[in-house]
Design a protein around this motif. Structure first.
Motif, PDB file in Angstrom:
ATOM      1  N   MET A 112       0.821  -1.210   0.000  1.00 45.84           N
ATOM      2  CA  MET A 112       0.000   0.000   0.000  1.00 45.84           C
ATOM      3  C   MET A 112       0.858   1.265   0.000  1.00 45.84           C
ATOM      4  N   SER A 113       1.931   1.279   0.809  1.00 49.00           N
ATOM      5  CA  SER A 113       2.783   2.469   0.878  1.00 49.00           C
ATOM      6  C   SER A 113       3.450   2.750  -0.467  1.00 49.00           C
ATOM      7  N   GLY A 114       3.892   1.693  -1.152  1.00 52.11           N
ATOM      8  CA  GLY A 114       4.498   1.871  -2.467  1.00 52.11           C
ATOM      9  C   GLY A 114       3.498   2.361  -3.488  1.00 52.11           C
ATOM     10  N   TYR A 115       2.273   1.853  -3.391  1.00 53.11           N
ATOM     11  CA  TYR A 115       1.200   2.267  -4.306  1.00 53.11           C
ATOM     12  C   TYR A 115       0.900   3.759  -4.155  1.00 53.11           C
ATOM     13  N   ILE A 116       0.734   4.200  -2.900  1.00 56.81           N
ATOM     14  CA  ILE A 116       0.428   5.599  -2.644  1.00 56.81           C
ATOM     15  C   ILE A 116       1.610   6.494  -3.021  1.00 56.81           C
ATOM     16  N   SER A 117       2.818   6.075  -2.655  1.00 62.31           N
ATOM     17  CA  SER A 117       4.009   6.865  -2.982  1.00 62.31           C
ATOM     18  C   SER A 117       4.146   7.049  -4.484  1.00 62.31           C
ATOM     19  N   HIS A 118       3.850   5.993  -5.245  1.00 58.68           N
ATOM     20  CA  HIS A 118       3.946   6.073  -6.697  1.00 58.68           C
ATOM     21  C   HIS A 118       2.947   7.098  -7.246  1.00 58.68           C
ATOM     22  N   HIS A 119       1.733   7.096  -6.705  1.00 62.97           N
ATOM     23  CA  HIS A 119       0.686   7.992  -7.196  1.00 62.97           C
ATOM     24  C   HIS A 119       0.906   9.443  -6.756  1.00 62.97           C
ATOM     25  N   LEU A 120       1.727   9.657  -5.739  1.00 63.87           N
ATOM     26  CA  LEU A 120       1.985  11.017  -5.279  1.00 63.87           C
ATOM     27  C   LEU A 120       3.109  11.692  -6.051  1.00 63.87           C
ATOM     28  N   HIS A 121       3.765  10.962  -6.949  1.00 61.16           N
ATOM     29  CA  HIS A 121       4.828  11.538  -7.764  1.00 61.16           C
ATOM     30  C   HIS A 121       4.225  12.299  -8.948  1.00 61.16           C
ATOM     31  N   HIS A 122       4.802  13.457  -9.221  1.00 65.02           N
ATOM     32  CA  HIS A 122       4.350  14.267 -10.349  1.00 65.02           C
ATOM     33  C   HIS A 122       5.182  13.979 -11.595  1.00 65.02           C
ATOM     34  N   LEU A 123       4.587  14.233 -12.734  1.00 64.39           N
ATOM     35  CA  LEU A 123       5.335  14.269 -13.986  1.00 64.39           C
ATOM     36  C   LEU A 123       6.030  15.625 -14.028  1.00 64.39           C
ATOM     37  N   ALA A 124       7.305  15.639 -13.698  1.00 61.46           N
ATOM     38  CA  ALA A 124       8.038  16.893 -13.523  1.00 61.46           C
ATOM     39  C   ALA A 124       9.047  17.098 -14.643  1.00 61.46           C
ATOM     40  N   SER A 125       9.431  18.349 -14.831  1.00 66.37           N
ATOM     41  CA  SER A 125      10.396  18.697 -15.872  1.00 66.37           C
ATOM     42  C   SER A 125      11.796  18.214 -15.530  1.00 66.37           C
ATOM     43  N   LYS A 126      12.091  18.068 -14.222  1.00 64.54           N
ATOM     44  CA  LYS A 126      13.386  17.567 -13.773  1.00 64.54           C
ATOM     45  C   LYS A 126      13.254  17.096 -12.339  1.00 64.54           C
ATOM     46  N   THR A 127      14.267  16.382 -11.873  1.00 61.45           N
ATOM     47  CA  THR A 127      14.273  15.922 -10.490  1.00 61.45           C
ATOM     48  C   THR A 127      14.471  17.097  -9.549  1.00 61.45           C
ATOM     49  N   GLN A 128      13.637  17.170  -8.520  1.00 62.41           N
ATOM     50  CA  GLN A 128      13.703  18.287  -7.595  1.00 62.41           C
ATOM     51  C   GLN A 128      14.885  18.136  -6.647  1.00 62.41           C
ATOM     52  N   ASP A 129      15.642  19.209  -6.486  1.00 57.12           N
ATOM     53  CA  ASP A 129      16.780  19.240  -5.572  1.00 57.12           C
ATOM     54  C   ASP A 129      16.416  20.087  -4.357  1.00 57.12           C
ATOM     55  N   GLY A 130      16.151  19.439  -3.250  1.00 54.02           N
ATOM     56  CA  GLY A 130      15.796  20.161  -2.036  1.00 54.02           C
ATOM     57  C   GLY A 130      14.306  20.372  -1.906  1.00 54.02           C
ATOM     58  N   LEU A 131      13.913  21.004  -0.789  1.00 52.64           N
ATOM     59  CA  LEU A 131      12.501  21.236  -0.504  1.00 52.64           C
ATOM     60  C   LEU A 131      11.879  22.220  -1.475  1.00 52.64           C
ATOM     61  N   PHE A 132      12.650  23.215  -1.910  1.00 50.14           N
ATOM     62  CA  PHE A 132      12.151  24.233  -2.829  1.00 50.14           C
ATOM     63  C   PHE A 132      13.099  24.350  -4.002  1.00 50.14           C
ATOM     64  N   ASP A 133      12.566  24.137  -5.192  1.00 51.59           N
ATOM     65  CA  ASP A 133      13.384  24.223  -6.404  1.00 51.59           C
ATOM     66  C   ASP A 133      12.564  24.918  -7.471  1.00 51.59           C
ATOM     67  N   ILE A 134      12.884  26.164  -7.742  1.00 48.08           N
ATOM     68  CA  ILE A 134      12.098  26.971  -8.671  1.00 48.08           C
ATOM     69  C   ILE A 134      12.235  26.487 -10.114  1.00 48.08           C
ATOM     70  N   ASN A 135      13.236  25.655 -10.387  1.00 48.47           N
ATOM     71  CA  ASN A 135      13.462  25.170 -11.746  1.00 48.47           C
ATOM     72  C   ASN A 135      12.604  23.964 -12.106  1.00 48.47           C
ATOM     73  N   VAL A 136      11.867  23.415 -11.135  1.00 45.46           N
ATOM     74  CA  VAL A 136      11.033  22.239 -11.385  1.00 45.46           C
ATOM     75  C   VAL A 136       9.636  22.676 -11.782  1.00 45.46           C
ATOM     76  N   LEU A 137       9.133  22.114 -12.867  1.00 42.19           N
ATOM     77  CA  LEU A 137       7.782  22.399 -13.336  1.00 42.19           C
ATOM     78  C   LEU A 137       6.983  21.099 -13.341  1.00 42.19           C
ATOM     79  N   HIS A 138       5.849  21.087 -12.632  1.00 40.45           N
ATOM     80  CA  HIS A 138       4.975  19.917 -12.622  1.00 40.45           C
ATOM     81  C   HIS A 138       4.106  19.957 -13.883  1.00 40.45           C
ATOM     82  N   LEU A 139       4.504  19.197 -14.862  1.00 35.05           N
ATOM     83  CA  LEU A 139       3.837  19.238 -16.166  1.00 35.05           C
ATOM     84  C   LEU A 139       2.410  18.737 -16.085  1.00 35.05           C
TER      85      LEU A 139
END
Length: 286
Positions: A12-39
């Protein structure tokens, strides 16, 4: 989808974790990354906006003065409802504010309603047809999406402040509200008191705008994120290959979906009302 992308071994944890991932423009570095865009957030936000604008555009073009059709009657009732709310909140020209409130309400409601679509449908299509491993279709469960709208409302508040009060009036409000200020005289103490109160008023005004924007975006995000998690948990029950698990999945899913319709509309209404409150405050003179 639980068996895709290596989530089958995570339970269940893997299922939920997978669904909480966004289709992003790049891998996020740190808690706040202005270069990441959730497509996915951008795509579904625009899609919901288009699905709202096109039918309403044709409803306006085909509107008749006679007996309206069902869709025209629905649109007219919705427009009148929003206009009544706007009249009670904003004391000014509503020619643009009422349509703005209508847009906010319907757009946010449609984005919220994405949560009523089975949680595995869009990710399954993305994985099997477009070979996309991660997709999160609910825009209002993404804090970037809700804060983006809230910041847009903040910019409109600044716009109406300048439009209604002028540059001088708006700046005067910053140094006099909420505690007022002293009248300047030849006494140097009045100048010191003026500067101290001006600094305090500016600090409180900044806190007010930041707090309003933060609560505006966070309220919508928190409610929709919690609802999304519950749908993930309910969907996980369907993975239990027993009569009890499937029965609980169908029962709880149906009950929560019916209740969630109220949440979808209520959160859109609250977001619209807060938008009107903040714009209404911009029309007030202190």
């Amino acid at each position: 989808m639980a068996s895709e992308g290596g989530t089958e071994s995570g339970g269940m944890s893997g299922y939920i974790s997978h669904h909480l991932h966004h289709l992003a423009s790049k891998t996020q570095d740190g808690l706040f990354d202005i270069n990441v865009l959730h497509l996915d957030t951008v795509f579904f936000s625009i899609l919901c906006g288009v699905l709202f604008l096109i039918p309403f555009f044709f409803a306006a073009r085909r509107a008749t003065s006679g007996v309206p059709g069902r869709f025209q009657a629905f649109v007219e009732m919705l427009v009148e409802f929003v206009e009544e709310q706007a009249k009670g909140m904003v004391h000014g020209n509503l020619s643009y504010i009422a349509p703005l409130a209508l847009t906010v309400f319907v757009w946010v409601a449609m984005m919220n309603a994405v949560d009523l679509i089975p949680v595995d449908l869009f990710p399954w299509v993305a994985h099997n047809i477009f070979h996309i491993d991660y997709l999160r279709p609910l825009p209002t469960a993404d804090i970037n999406g809700t804060f983006g709208i809230a910041v847009g409302v903040l910019l409109l508040v600044f716009y109406y402040n300048f439009k209604v009060k002028g540059v001088g009036g708006f700046l005067h409000q910053w140094i006099t509200a909420p505690f007022g200020n002293v009248k300047l005289t030849g006494n140097p103490l009045t100048w010191i008191a003026f500067l101290v109160l001006a600094v305090v008023n500016i600090a409180f005004t900044i806190i007010e705008y930041v707090g309003n924007t933060f609560s505006h975006g966070m309220r919508l995000f928190g409610n929709m994120y919690a609802g999304e998690l519950i749908f993930f948990l309910i969907a996980g029950l369907g993975g239990t290959a027993t009569a009890f698990g499937i029965g609980m999945h169908l029962f709880t899913g149906t009950v929560w979906a019916i209740f969630h319709i109220l949440i979808v509309l209520l959160q859109a209404f609250i977001f619209m009302m807060l938008t009107l409150v903040y714009i209404g405050q911009a029309h007030e003179h202190h």
